[in-house]
Enzyme design. Structure first.
Site, short mmCIF file in Angstrom:
data_model
loop_
_atom_site.label_atom_id
_atom_site.label_comp_id
_atom_site.label_asym_id
_atom_site.label_seq_id
_atom_site.Cartn_x
_atom_site.Cartn_y
_atom_site.Cartn_z
CG HIS A 27 -1.81 -1.18 1.34
ND1 HIS A 27 -1.33 -2.43 1.68
CD2 HIS A 27 -3.14 -1.31 1.16
CE1 HIS A 27 -2.35 -3.28 1.71
NE2 HIS A 27 -3.45 -2.64 1.40
CG HIS A 274 -5.94 1.77 -0.30
ND1 HIS A 274 -5.77 2.44 0.89
CD2 HIS A 274 -6.33 0.51 0.03
CE1 HIS A 274 -6.05 1.63 1.89
NE2 HIS A 274 -6.39 0.45 1.40
CD GLU A 429 -19.32 -7.23 25.44
OE1 GLU A 429 -20.18 -7.61 26.24
OE2 GLU A 429 -19.53 -6.39 24.52
CG HIS A 490 -27.47 -14.37 27.06
ND1 HIS A 490 -28.11 -13.78 26.00
CD2 HIS A 490 -27.11 -13.35 27.89
CE1 HIS A 490 -28.18 -12.47 26.18
NE2 HIS A 490 -27.56 -12.19 27.33
#
Length: 685
Positions: A27, A274, A429, A490
């Site tokens: 890149h 890029h 998280e 869960h």
């Protein structure tokens, strides 16, 4: 701009372009655009000694846009950063021109994305976008904690700054937003993000997917925001970096508008600059735009450029490092206890007696949830390991991971202190994992916790902990369908298999309180490997260790918990809460005269590290009657039960009902284990 600064900037550009071109992969465009900012930061702003990349008080630089790795490699070479071997700085350059020529090649020091441990001067592994942003927040938190904990009047040891280069991709990744929100709440005035706003991603213009006002978003996060319209204006960049450091009550963002592939005659400002080499003609045109000699060879470094960097960051960094070392020597005399702790932190050593208060739990049929026994052990360890800090994603009351009387890591306006040991990550998280990595990269022992099911949100940072060999501890509770009423969303199923499949990660699922204690005793000494504790919500019987084998067997991953004399007809094996099930079945079989064995298998990872002789002593190859029990996906257990063995595991998602009803529905009962064992006994005859 005078000649040498301009040459310095363009040398960063051309070395980066040549590296990508030689590799035919990489890149180049971002390195071409961000070279002025890189030059400004490293040559004039960064408090960093290239001769000592392990200096504890150094400023940290994070290249979150890791695809632009040649930007960093070129700079490390030009500034003369020294190499590290076996944790020590040695008199050898971290990178040479030959290393730049081997960009992205096998076993080179210049991999496609910066990798911690591979290349001296690389502070963290940045591949997945957004992770470096999260790491930098952890690094900034670590600086605040070190300063609040160890600085004394007249001894300001830790006032370093953390600067991150990020891009449009980072701004789109959710983890960067989670981390930015955390940093704004915590008022981390020691953190600056330089946002390379070039409006180009792989697919084309970022208008395809990113059209909000990023500056306003960060202002809402409680960040100080500056916008610069010219990415080539070194004086303006330096002024903005200086202004950012003066704002000490909140983090700073500099929105730097750049042109990707700057100087390339046809590809500048396009997606083609890029993620692919420029090509010979475009490369030639870009170098011409920089005023590069037409006959200059590849990887050309003009005369005086290396000396220019040595006179800048080299001299400035050496002076700052020397002054700090003198200050620390005086500090050591006045505060020997604190200095000794800091030396242990820098050397990744544990204090003596860190485990002396780990409890032993008496036999108890009712037992205790392993999350609760873990909480007791955590506090016993924390008392003697003062640089262990951590928290949860808004679940501390459930995960039992608070350090008693440890205080909250919060700024004063939120009724805390930066010396607090309990981190409130919020319901973030993903950021929690990347922040823990940043804290660990600073030498502090970090832990993060949550419900096991939400480890799904943390896959990337857990994996990066393993890649970087960082001793982060992940504490996951509510580990099975025993969660009950919360239902399938869960109840973890495939998560254990995922963690066990991750190289370099130690996963332990203990069966009772004493195995929990041994799990902590096993994980904490790891200085180059992350650990995972997988713990129950429900109570687990505490086994009578005068009757069954000692829990110290956990250190080998699997051990014979109970066994008949001689060769068994059937081996019952399990991890975690299911060990009590196989013990019940074992007792019934034994009462009937069946020769049986129970094997507790808390850690596949540890067990596979043992000798073949030991593994065969636990699971004798000539015993074909085998039953494995685990409230998770069966994946992985086949290697231990063999083709004809029986695995009682989950082959579907769970159900919403009281835990006992769910376990009965899916066959996790002593009766089911007993029947499977009887079938295996018949098979082995």
């Amino acid at each position: 701009m005078s000649k040498l600064p301009e040459l310095g900037i363009n040398t960063i550009r051309t070395l980066s372009m040549d590296g990508v071109e030689r590799a035919n992969s990489g890149h180049p465009g971002t390195a071409m655009a961000m070279a002025p900012a890189m030059y400004a930061l490293w040559q004039h702003d960064l408090n960093y000694d290239p001769a000592d990349p392990l200096w504890p008080a150094r400023d940290r630089f994070v290249l979150s846009i890791g695809h632009a790795s040649m930007l960093l490699y070129s700079t490390l070479y030009l500034t003369g950063v020294r190499d590290i071997e076996n944790g020590k700085v040695i008199d050898r350059p971290a990178l040479t021109v030959e290393d730049l020529k081997h960009f992205r090649q096998l076993d080179s020091r210049t991999p496609g994305h910066p990798e911690y441990h591979f290349t001296a001067g690389v502070e963290t592994t940045t591949g997945p976008l957004g992770q470096g942003c999260g790491n930098s927040v952890g690094m900034a938190m670590a600086q605040k904690w070190l300063s609040a904990t160890y600085d004394r009047p007249g001894f300001k040891l830790f006032d370093y700054h953390v600067t991150t280069f990020c891009g449009d991709g980072d701004m789109m990744e959710g983890v960067a937003s989670e981390a930015a929100s955390t940093a704004g709440h915590l008022g981390l005035g020691n953190l600056t993000w330089v946002y390379d706003s070039n409006h180009i991603s792989i697919e084309g213009s970022t208008d395809l997917a990113l059209t909000e006002d990023v500056a306003k978003r960060f202002e809402a996060y409680n960040w100080h925001v500056q916008t610069l319209d010219d990415g080539n204006d070194v004086a303006a960049i330096l002024k903005a970096l200086e202004a950012a450091k003066k704002v000490t009550d909140r983090p700073s963002m500099i929105v730097l508008k750049t042109i990707i592939g700057y100087g390339a005659p046809h590809k500048a400002g396009t997606a083609e600059a890029h993620g692919e080499p420029l090509g010979a003609e475009e490369l030639k045109g870009a170098k011409a735009a920089y005023g590069w000699p037409k006959d200059a060879p590849e990887f050309y470094v003009p005369e005086g450029v290396l000396e220019h960097f040595a006179d800048g960051i080299g001299k400035r960094g050496a002076k700052a490092n020397s002054e700090w070392r003198e200050l620390f020597a005086k500090y050591s005399k006045e505060y020997p206890k604190e200095a000794k702790e800091l030396e242990a932190i820098f050397a990744h050593r544990l204090p003596e007696g860190w485990d002396k208060d780990i409890p032993t739990f008496p036999a108890d049929a009712k037992g205790i949830a392993s999350r609760a026994s873990s909480g007791q052990v955590l506090n016993a360890v924390a008392k003697n390991l003062p640089w262990m800090i951590g928290g949860s994603a808004d679940l501390t009351p459930s995960t039992k991971t608070d350090i008693k009387n440890g205080g909250s890591f919060q700024p004063p306006q939120w009724n805390g202190t930066y010396a607090g040991r309990n981190i409130h990550f919020g319901v973030r998280e993903h950021a929690m994992g990347s922040i823990c990595n940043g804290i660990a990269l600073s030498g502090i022992r970090a832990y993060g916790s949550g419900f096991f099911i939400f480890s799904d949100y943390m896959k990337a940072p857990v994996r990066l902990s393993a890649i970087m060999e960082l001793p982060v501890l992940y504490i996951f509770t509510h580990d099975s369908i025993g969660v009950g009423e919360d239902g399938p969303t869960h109840q973890p199923i495939e998560q254990l298999a995922q963690l066990r499949a991750t190289p370099g990660l130690m996963t332990i699922r203990p069966s009772d309180a004493n195995e929990v204690a041994e799990a902590w005793r096993t994980i904490i000494p790891l200085t180059h490997k992350p650990g995972v504790l997988v713990l129950s919500r429900q109570n687990l019987p505490t086994l009578d260790r005068t009757k069954y084998a000692p829990a110290s067997g956990l250190a080998k991953g699997a051990y014979v918990l109970a066994s008949c004399e001689g060769k068994p007809d059937v081996i019952l094996m399990a991890s975690g809460s299911e060990v009590s099930l196989v013990v019940d079945a074992y007792e019934k079989l034994t009462a009937e005269g069946v020769k049986a064995r129970v094997v507790s298998m808390p850690s596949f990872d540890l067990f596979e590290d043992q000798s073949q002789e030991y593994r065969d002593s636990v699971l004798p190859p000539d015993v074909i009657g085998r039953v494995a029990v685990e409230q998770a996906a069966a994946f992985g257990w086949d290697r231990y039960v063999g083709l004809g063995g029986k695995i009682i595991a989950m082959n579907s998602f769970g159900a919403s009902a009281p835990g006992a009803a769910v376990m009965k529905k899916f066959g996790f009962t002593p009766e089911a284990v007993y029947e499977a064992a009887k079938q295996q006994v018949a098979r082995s005859k």
